[in-house]
Design a protein around this motif. Structure first.
Motif, PDB file in Angstrom:
ATOM      1  N   TYR A  25       0.886 -20.958  12.772  1.00  0.00           N
ATOM      2  CA  TYR A  25       0.481 -21.603  13.953  1.00  0.00           C
ATOM      3  C   TYR A  25       1.640 -21.454  15.011  1.00  0.00           C
ATOM      4  CZ  TYR A  25      -1.220 -24.792  17.722  1.00  0.00           C
ATOM      5  OH  TYR A  25      -1.531 -25.289  18.845  1.00  0.00           O
ATOM      6  N   LEU A  71      -6.400 -21.333  18.399  1.00  0.00           N
ATOM      7  CA  LEU A  71      -5.492 -21.235  17.286  1.00  0.00           C
ATOM      8  C   LEU A  71      -5.661 -22.696  16.312  1.00  0.00           C
ATOM      9  CD1 LEU A  71      -2.156 -19.986  18.500  1.00  0.00           C
ATOM     10  CD2 LEU A  71      -3.964 -18.598  17.630  1.00  0.00           C
ATOM     11  N   PHE A  74      -6.531 -22.896  12.375  1.00  0.00           N
ATOM     12  CA  PHE A  74      -5.514 -23.078  11.405  1.00  0.00           C
ATOM     13  C   PHE A  74      -4.963 -24.391  11.019  1.00  0.00           C
ATOM     14  CE2 PHE A  74      -4.495 -19.061  13.449  1.00  0.00           C
ATOM     15  CZ  PHE A  74      -4.423 -17.952  12.145  1.00  0.00           C
ATOM     16  N   THR A 120       0.253 -30.474  17.947  1.00  0.00           N
ATOM     17  CA  THR A 120      -0.086 -28.974  18.682  1.00  0.00           C
ATOM     18  C   THR A 120       0.035 -29.289  20.294  1.00  0.00           C
ATOM     19  OG1 THR A 120      -2.509 -29.801  18.616  1.00  0.00           O
ATOM     20  CG2 THR A 120      -1.527 -28.225  17.050  1.00  0.00           C
TER      21      THR A 120
END
Length: 280
Positions: A25, A71, A74, A120
């Protein structure tokens, strides 16, 4: 809270697959940062992606959160694997023997989901800030830190998806099947969307508009709408085919914010209800 989160982080540190997926990632995010140097030749334009102005503040917040949101699968795999593996490795039963309650088990998973969503979001914030500082034509703080609501939407979209994956992992108890369940649900919502569009076309209703905000994955995706029509090159192409009258909305709608918050709460509650009901 710290004790419960430490338990989950300990499991994360000793899971090679989780570490590998997290690294993948981060690598993809870094590669996306380097994409500004890629040169393109399209519609009379010859230059790099950065020359399109897509990394200008505040557009970079919208662009980066939209693309990196794809993404999250992931990190979702990490969460599903850690949850499902607890059944196969019987660590979930061992945690109960060691004194954790089922409520604390769910809370520990929730804290991990929130932590991953924060992580994230922070990574995308740093990456976007660096991209903007390197390529943007604007450096005024009022412009740099405007439209950062997309980061909040990015966090909420990841949180509801992680909570959904957590629920799938507890429901199915096998990581591969749990991920399959998530994919099947995605297809299910897609079918409902097609049916709703057909009904709207035939009867003149607005069922599809409601589905966009009510269904969990729809609301998650609708939080950050496409940014393509903000780009000058795309605008010029659209003008050439005479669609300049079309209305492209970019705003984060409060109904989607409320919807994903409700769904996140429901997924956590249903996860706890399942765990509480089962004899582990």
């Amino acid at each position: 809270m710290k004790r419960l989160l430490d338990i989950e982080l300990h499991k994360f540190r000793y899971s090679k697959s989780s570490i590998v997926l997290t690294i993948i990632y981060l690598v993809i995010v870094v590669l996306m940062m380097l994409s500004g140097m890629i040169r393109i030749d399209l519609n009379g334009f010859n230059g790099s992606f950065s020359d399109l102005g897509i990394f200008n503040f505040p557009l970079v917040w919208h662009i980066s959160t939209y693309f990196t949101s794809f993404l999250k699968i992931f990190i979702a795999i990490v969460l599903v694997s850690l949850t499902a593996n607890e059944y196969s490795n019987r660590t979930i039963k061992q945690n109960l023997i060691d004194g954790l309650s089922k409520k604390e088990l769910i809370l520990s998973k929730l804290y991990l989901a929130i932590s991953l969503a924060i992580l994230t979001t922070f990574v995308v914030f740093i990456a976007s800030l660096i991209l903007g500082l390197i390529y943007s034509d604007f450096d005024q703080p009022s412009i740099i830190f405007s439209q950062m609501g997309y980061l909040g939407a990015f966090f909420l979209a990841h949180l509801v998806f992680f909570c959904f994956c957590l629920f799938a992992g507890i429901l199915i108890k096998r990581s591969a099947f749990a991920l399959g369940f998530v994919f099947v649900w995605y297809i299910f919502e897609g079918i409902l969307n097609l049916i709703a569009k057909g009904v709207d076309t035939y009867y003149g209703t607005h069922i599809y508009d409601w589905f966009l905000h009510i269904l969990p994955l729809n609301a998650m995706s609708n939080l950050i709408k496409q940014p393509f029509t903000k780009i000058d090159l795309v605008k010029s192409a659209l003008n050439q085919i005479s669609v300049e009258g079309m209305d492209f909305g970019y705003d984060i709608e409060w109904i989607d914010v409320v919807s994903v918050c409700i769904w996140s709460t429901l997924f956590i509650y249903m996860s706890y209800a399942l765990l509480k009901k089962r004899d582990l």
